[in-house]
Write a protein that holds these residues in place. Sequence first.
Motif, short mmCIF file in Angstrom:
data_model
loop_
_atom_site.label_atom_id
_atom_site.label_comp_id
_atom_site.label_asym_id
_atom_site.label_seq_id
_atom_site.Cartn_x
_atom_site.Cartn_y
_atom_site.Cartn_z
N GLU A 99 -36.77 81.87 13.48
CA GLU A 99 -37.47 83.13 14.05
C GLU A 99 -36.43 84.06 13.37
O GLU A 99 -35.34 84.06 12.94
N HIS A 106 -37.26 80.12 7.64
CA HIS A 106 -38.72 80.38 7.78
C HIS A 106 -39.21 81.90 8.29
O HIS A 106 -40.51 81.83 8.45
N ALA A 107 -38.35 82.70 8.57
CA ALA A 107 -38.58 83.96 9.06
C ALA A 107 -37.68 85.04 8.34
O ALA A 107 -36.80 84.53 7.77
N HIS A 108 -37.89 86.26 8.49
CA HIS A 108 -37.36 87.36 8.06
C HIS A 108 -35.85 87.48 8.54
O HIS A 108 -35.71 87.39 9.82
N SER A 131 -38.60 80.84 2.34
CA SER A 131 -40.11 80.92 2.31
C SER A 131 -40.53 82.35 1.96
O SER A 131 -40.01 83.28 2.21
N ARG A 132 -41.76 82.35 1.66
CA ARG A 132 -42.58 83.62 1.29
C ARG A 132 -42.59 84.31 2.80
O ARG A 132 -42.76 83.70 3.78
N GLY A 133 -42.35 85.62 2.74
CA GLY A 133 -42.28 86.22 4.10
C GLY A 133 -40.85 86.31 4.64
O GLY A 133 -40.85 87.13 5.55
N ALA A 134 -39.89 85.50 4.26
CA ALA A 134 -38.34 85.45 4.86
C ALA A 134 -37.65 86.51 4.33
O ALA A 134 -36.56 86.51 3.69
N TYR A 135 -38.22 87.74 4.03
CA TYR A 135 -37.71 88.77 3.32
C TYR A 135 -36.15 89.46 4.20
O TYR A 135 -36.22 89.17 5.26
N SER A 193 -33.51 88.07 4.18
CA SER A 193 -32.61 86.85 4.24
C SER A 193 -31.32 86.90 3.30
O SER A 193 -31.55 87.08 2.29
N ASP A 244 -38.81 81.91 -2.47
CA ASP A 244 -40.17 82.31 -2.58
C ASP A 244 -40.59 83.71 -2.21
O ASP A 244 -41.48 84.03 -1.80
N GLU A 245 -39.08 84.67 -2.30
CA GLU A 245 -39.47 85.93 -1.85
C GLU A 245 -38.23 86.77 -2.69
O GLU A 245 -37.42 86.32 -3.12
#
Length: 224
Positions: A70, A98-100, A127-131, A133, A159-160
């Motif tokens: 999270e 798994h999270a930003h 992961s994509r969307g975990a900006y 990080s 992937d970000e």
Amino acid sequence: MNHLFVDPKGQLDEIIVENEGMSPLLFAFFKEASNREIRIRVKGNASVKIALADFSQGKAETRVVIDLDEPGASAEFHAAVLSAGDDRKTLVANCFHHAHHTEGLIESYGIAEGNSHLSFLGKSDISRGAYGSKTRQSAKIIVFDEHCVAQASPVLCIDENDVQASHAAVVGKLNEEHIYYLLSRGLSLTDARRLISLGYLKPIEAFFEGETKTRIEEAIERGI
């Protein structure tokens, strides 16, 4: 209060970290080596430090998986591993974002002696969307003897775009210049090797206390 696991075997129950600034998770191995799997899930805004000291003997793989589930979750993993004699050891340390705005750090230090094999493997995955990080993975091994086999292979899977990610891997013999300097100050070759090696393994002691810390100190002294 620290959460201490001494010589666990097999697959441990999943550990959930939900509190900010949770006390360290501590793992210490002294007996005959065995395969182990440790999975840690970190929730929103929670943070945890994890320390692993491996002074067991034999052939084994230790697999650590850290899931930052999270936003705001963070984890640090620090390992010290001694591989001696005919040991065959592999440490796999993976951190999944798994999270930003999550943060992960993996640092593994090892010494290989005798005829042993030592491998540090692992993956830091954003992961994509975990900006936003941040992740870093570092693996370093000193090789003492010519028949040792050592491998350090950290991997980044990103992937970000808006992230900070890095890795480092070093496998090598004792630095000859450092050895020469210590010999010129009157130390024996054995003492010089021992002093340099302490710099690799001894920092892990700072995470432990009491009887376990004493056992780590004794294991380091025996090993080098």
